[in-house]
Scaffold this active site. Structure first.
Site, PDB file in Angstrom:
ATOM      1  N   ASP A 110       0.956  -1.201   0.151  1.00  0.00           N
ATOM      2  CA  ASP A 110      -0.226   0.006  -0.154  1.00  0.00           C
ATOM      3  C   ASP A 110       1.066   1.237  -0.026  1.00  0.00           C
ATOM      4  O   ASP A 110       1.800   1.556   1.219  1.00  0.00           O
ATOM      5  CB  ASP A 110      -0.943  -0.079   1.462  1.00  0.00           C
ATOM      6  CG  ASP A 110      -2.389   1.229   1.013  1.00  0.00           C
ATOM      7  OD1 ASP A 110      -2.458   1.147   2.079  1.00  0.00           O
ATOM      8  OD2 ASP A 110      -1.479   2.147   0.753  1.00  0.00           O
ATOM      9  N   VAL A 111       1.114   2.121  -0.980  1.00  0.00           N
ATOM     10  CA  VAL A 111       1.749   3.056  -0.927  1.00  0.00           C
ATOM     11  C   VAL A 111       1.288   4.119  -0.193  1.00  0.00           C
ATOM     12  O   VAL A 111       2.203   5.355   0.143  1.00  0.00           O
ATOM     13  CB  VAL A 111       1.408   3.371  -2.388  1.00  0.00           C
ATOM     14  CG1 VAL A 111       2.074   3.056  -3.741  1.00  0.00           C
ATOM     15  CG2 VAL A 111       0.527   4.395  -2.778  1.00  0.00           C
TER      16      VAL A 111
ATOM     17  N   ASN B 117       2.841   6.126  -9.522  1.00  0.00           N
ATOM     18  CA  ASN B 117       1.786   6.337 -11.009  1.00  0.00           C
ATOM     19  C   ASN B 117       0.350   5.783 -10.045  1.00  0.00           C
ATOM     20  O   ASN B 117      -1.129   6.249 -10.740  1.00  0.00           O
ATOM     21  CB  ASN B 117       2.012   5.461 -11.613  1.00  0.00           C
ATOM     22  CG  ASN B 117       0.827   4.359 -12.513  1.00  0.00           C
ATOM     23  OD1 ASN B 117      -0.159   5.826 -12.839  1.00  0.00           O
ATOM     24  ND2 ASN B 117       0.201   3.430 -12.378  1.00  0.00           N
TER      25      ASN B 117
ATOM     26  N   TYR C 219      -9.340  14.656  -5.678  1.00  0.00           N
ATOM     27  CA  TYR C 219      -9.192  13.688  -7.245  1.00  0.00           C
ATOM     28  C   TYR C 219      -8.233  15.220  -7.181  1.00  0.00           C
ATOM     29  O   TYR C 219      -7.282  14.978  -7.601  1.00  0.00           O
ATOM     30  CB  TYR C 219      -9.550  13.306  -7.802  1.00  0.00           C
ATOM     31  CG  TYR C 219      -9.059  12.650  -9.055  1.00  0.00           C
ATOM     32  CD1 TYR C 219      -8.910  12.822  -9.899  1.00  0.00           C
ATOM     33  CD2 TYR C 219      -8.187  11.288  -8.607  1.00  0.00           C
ATOM     34  CE1 TYR C 219      -8.811  12.831 -11.046  1.00  0.00           C
ATOM     35  CE2 TYR C 219      -7.653  10.584  -9.244  1.00  0.00           C
ATOM     36  CZ  TYR C 219      -7.725  11.392 -10.821  1.00  0.00           C
ATOM     37  OH  TYR C 219      -7.136  10.574 -11.837  1.00  0.00           O
TER      38      TYR C 219
ATOM     39  N   LYS D 211      -4.538  16.372  -7.171  1.00  0.00           N
ATOM     40  CA  LYS D 211      -3.598  16.180  -8.289  1.00  0.00           C
ATOM     41  C   LYS D 211      -2.704  17.268  -8.736  1.00  0.00           C
ATOM     42  O   LYS D 211      -1.983  17.470  -9.522  1.00  0.00           O
ATOM     43  CB  LYS D 211      -4.368  15.790  -9.948  1.00  0.00           C
ATOM     44  CG  LYS D 211      -4.867  14.661  -9.884  1.00  0.00           C
ATOM     45  CD  LYS D 211      -3.582  13.418 -10.176  1.00  0.00           C
ATOM     46  CE  LYS D 211      -3.764  11.968 -10.135  1.00  0.00           C
ATOM     47  NZ  LYS D 211      -2.722  10.824  -9.966  1.00  0.00           N
TER      48      LYS D 211
HETATM   49  N1  LIG Z   1      -8.693   6.498 -15.883  1.00  0.00           N
HETATM   50  C1  LIG Z   1      -8.628   7.768 -16.153  1.00  0.00           C
HETATM   51  O1  LIG Z   1      -9.790   8.096 -16.567  1.00  0.00           O
HETATM   52  C2  LIG Z   1      -7.771   8.459 -15.603  1.00  0.00           C
HETATM   53  C3  LIG Z   1      -7.496   9.832 -16.036  1.00  0.00           C
HETATM   54  C4  LIG Z   1      -5.757  10.520 -15.859  1.00  0.00           C
HETATM   55  C5  LIG Z   1      -5.432  10.108 -15.265  1.00  0.00           C
HETATM   56  N2  LIG Z   1      -5.480   9.228 -14.234  1.00  0.00           N
HETATM   57  C6  LIG Z   1      -4.222   8.190 -13.062  1.00  0.00           C
HETATM   58  O2  LIG Z   1      -3.954   7.379 -14.050  1.00  0.00           O
HETATM   59  C7  LIG Z   1      -2.924   6.693 -12.727  1.00  0.00           C
HETATM   60  C8  LIG Z   1      -3.500   5.160 -13.064  1.00  0.00           C
HETATM   61  O3  LIG Z   1      -4.488   4.863 -13.176  1.00  0.00           O
HETATM   62  P1  LIG Z   1      -5.612   3.678 -13.934  1.00  0.00           P
HETATM   63  O4  LIG Z   1      -6.724   4.716 -15.096  1.00  0.00           O
HETATM   64  O5  LIG Z   1      -4.433   2.970 -13.953  1.00  0.00           O
HETATM   65  O6  LIG Z   1      -6.334   3.119 -12.802  1.00  0.00           O
HETATM   66  P2  LIG Z   1      -6.330   1.798 -12.688  1.00  0.00           P
HETATM   67  O7  LIG Z   1      -7.337   1.199 -11.205  1.00  0.00           O
HETATM   68  O8  LIG Z   1      -6.316   0.263 -13.939  1.00  0.00           O
HETATM   69  O9  LIG Z   1      -4.505   1.436 -12.280  1.00  0.00           O
HETATM   70  C9  LIG Z   1      -4.636   1.270 -10.684  1.00  0.00           C
HETATM   71  C10 LIG Z   1      -3.443   1.023  -9.901  1.00  0.00           C
HETATM   72  O10 LIG Z   1      -3.394   1.060  -8.404  1.00  0.00           O
HETATM   73  C11 LIG Z   1      -3.844   0.076  -7.424  1.00  0.00           C
HETATM   74  N3  LIG Z   1      -3.548   0.831  -6.647  1.00  0.00           N
HETATM   75  C12 LIG Z   1      -4.580   1.424  -5.712  1.00  0.00           C
HETATM   76  N4  LIG Z   1      -4.709   2.074  -4.664  1.00  0.00           N
HETATM   77  C13 LIG Z   1      -3.264   1.836  -4.666  1.00  0.00           C
HETATM   78  C14 LIG Z   1      -2.482   1.765  -2.835  1.00  0.00           C
HETATM   79  N5  LIG Z   1      -3.347   2.755  -1.904  1.00  0.00           N
HETATM   80  N6  LIG Z   1      -1.584   1.386  -2.825  1.00  0.00           N
HETATM   81  C15 LIG Z   1      -0.810   0.953  -4.399  1.00  0.00           C
HETATM   82  N7  LIG Z   1      -2.001   0.247  -5.589  1.00  0.00           N
HETATM   83  C16 LIG Z   1      -3.077   0.817  -4.859  1.00  0.00           C
HETATM   84  C17 LIG Z   1      -5.092   0.050  -7.845  1.00  0.00           C
HETATM   85  O11 LIG Z   1      -5.158  -1.840  -7.322  1.00  0.00           O
HETATM   86  C18 LIG Z   1      -5.002  -0.848  -9.349  1.00  0.00           C
HETATM   87  O12 LIG Z   1      -4.107  -1.549 -10.086  1.00  0.00           O
HETATM   88  C19 LIG Z   1      -3.348   7.291 -11.523  1.00  0.00           C
HETATM   89  O13 LIG Z   1      -3.243   7.822 -10.619  1.00  0.00           O
HETATM   90  C20 LIG Z   1      -5.331   7.373 -12.121  1.00  0.00           C
HETATM   91  O14 LIG Z   1      -5.269   9.118 -11.467  1.00  0.00           O
HETATM   92  C21 LIG Z   1      -6.516   7.982 -14.720  1.00  0.00           C
END
Ligand SMILES: NC(=O)c1ccc[n+]([C@@H]2O[C@H](COP(=O)([O-])OP(=O)(O)OC[C@H]3O[C@@H](n4cnc5c(N)ncnc54)[C@H](O)[C@@H]3O)[C@@H](O)[C@H]2O)c1
Length: 278
Positions: A64-65, A91, A157, A161
């Site tokens: 957990d980060v 990430n 959120y 960010k």
């Molecule tokens: N999906 C979107 O539309 C979007 C848009 C802009 C930015 N983002 C950003 O991109 C990044 C990745 O998101 P994604 O869309 O690939 O989502 P995703 O859910 O596919 O991947 C996120 C991963 O983070 C893991 N995670 C969550 N909480 C955690 C914790 N406390 N410790 C360790 N791991 C943890 C989850 O298990 C998951 O595997 C994030 O920072 C998100 O904010 C996503």
């Protein structure tokens, strides 16, 4: 593209799914050793196995980060197994929709703990290993298009960010003399498991993460974004990643068209600056 990253070591948080998993694939394709870190251990292992199935070298770690000690322990293990870290991707980001005032203290603490303190813990833990690495060395911080095209009903959120964007800007300036690059990644909407994985990752003691469709619809309507180009796959979002890192780009916008919002922001900022000079 030069050979700068090939043969190096990539450490990616949130690598169990979506953008993190796609980044793991891109780095592995460069012959890099990949460490996939995620709270979802099975997800991290499936990402590592996919790299190994393609003949690459990869390891998974469940953590957990928001837990600083867990990241320090992960860094110790990466040092034992690989000696250093060439590319660090902070990430992980969780989502919690809701209007300000409707968001609970637990909602705020969770999102800021994971999305902001999680990034800080990740960099603090792995910076010593980046400093031990041969050139190229790079840090990638995942922000969001929400950091320049904010909308309603996602205040926690967006706050997180904006915070990691400010953190990354400072980190880039502070590491420049050490020739460690820092890029801020601004993904637009991605078709990932983001809402589901966020719900699954929320600590039980904080209560469930409620997501209301009305909040998502209101958020999308309130943002100055071109819906047609806004949502893409994580694979598409990472198509230029290595080239951009090789150019040590400050900002990396992965896809989508938020020009209208960006222009509005800076026109208003410049106008405020002009008024200040009157
Ligand atoms: N999906 C979107 O539309 C979007 C848009 C802009 C930015 N983002 C950003 O991109 C990044 C990745 O998101 P994604 O869309 O690939 O989502 P995703 O859910 O596919 O991947 C996120 C991963 O983070 C893991 N995670 C969550 N909480 C955690 C914790 N406390 N410790 C360790 N791991 C943890 C989850 O298990 C998951 O595997 C994030 O920072 C998100 O904010 C996503």
């Amino acid at each position: 593209m030069d050979e700068g990253f090939s043969g190096g070591v990539a450490v990616i948080t949130g690598a169990g799914s979506g953008l993190g998993a796609a980044m793991a694939g891109r780095f592995a394709a460069q012959g890099m050793t990949v460490f996939a870190l995620d709270i979802d251990g099975a997800g991290a292992e499936s990402t590592a196995q996919a790299v190994r199935d393609n003949g690459g070298r990869a390891f998974a770690m469940a953590l957990d980060v928001a837990n600083r000690e867990a990241l320090l322990e992960a860094a110790r293990r990466v040092e034992e197994m690989a000696g250093h870290c060439s590319v660090l991707c902070a990430n992980v980001g969780v989502q919690q929709f809701g209007a300000i005032g409707a968001l609970t203290e637990n909602d705020w603490r969770w999102v800021l703990d994971v999305n902001v303190m999680g990034v800080i813990h990740t960099v603090d833990a792995f910076l010593p290993l980046l400093r031990k690495a041969p050139p190229r060395r790079h840090v990638v911080i995942t922000s969001s298009s929400a950091a320049y095209s904010p909308g309603i009903r996602m205040g926690a959120y967006t706050t997180s960010k904006y915070a990691v964007t400010g953190y990354a800007e400072t980190l880039r300036l502070e590491l420049a003399d050490e020739d460690i690059g820092v890029s801020i990644l601004f993904p637009a909407g991605m078709a990932t498991r983001h809402l589901e994985s966020s719900r699954n990752a929320r600590p039980a003691e904080l209560g469930p993460s409620e997501t209301r469709r009305a909040d998502i619809d209101a958020m999308m309507q309130s943002r100055k974004i071109d819906m047609a180009s806004h949502v893409a796959t994580a694979e598409h979002a990472t198509r230029h990643l290595l080239e951009e890192l090789c150019e040590n780009r400050r900002y990396i916008i992965t896809h989508g068209d938020c020009r209208a919002a960006i222009i509005d922001n800076f026109e208003e900022l410049l106008a405020a600056q002009d008024r200040a000079l009157e």
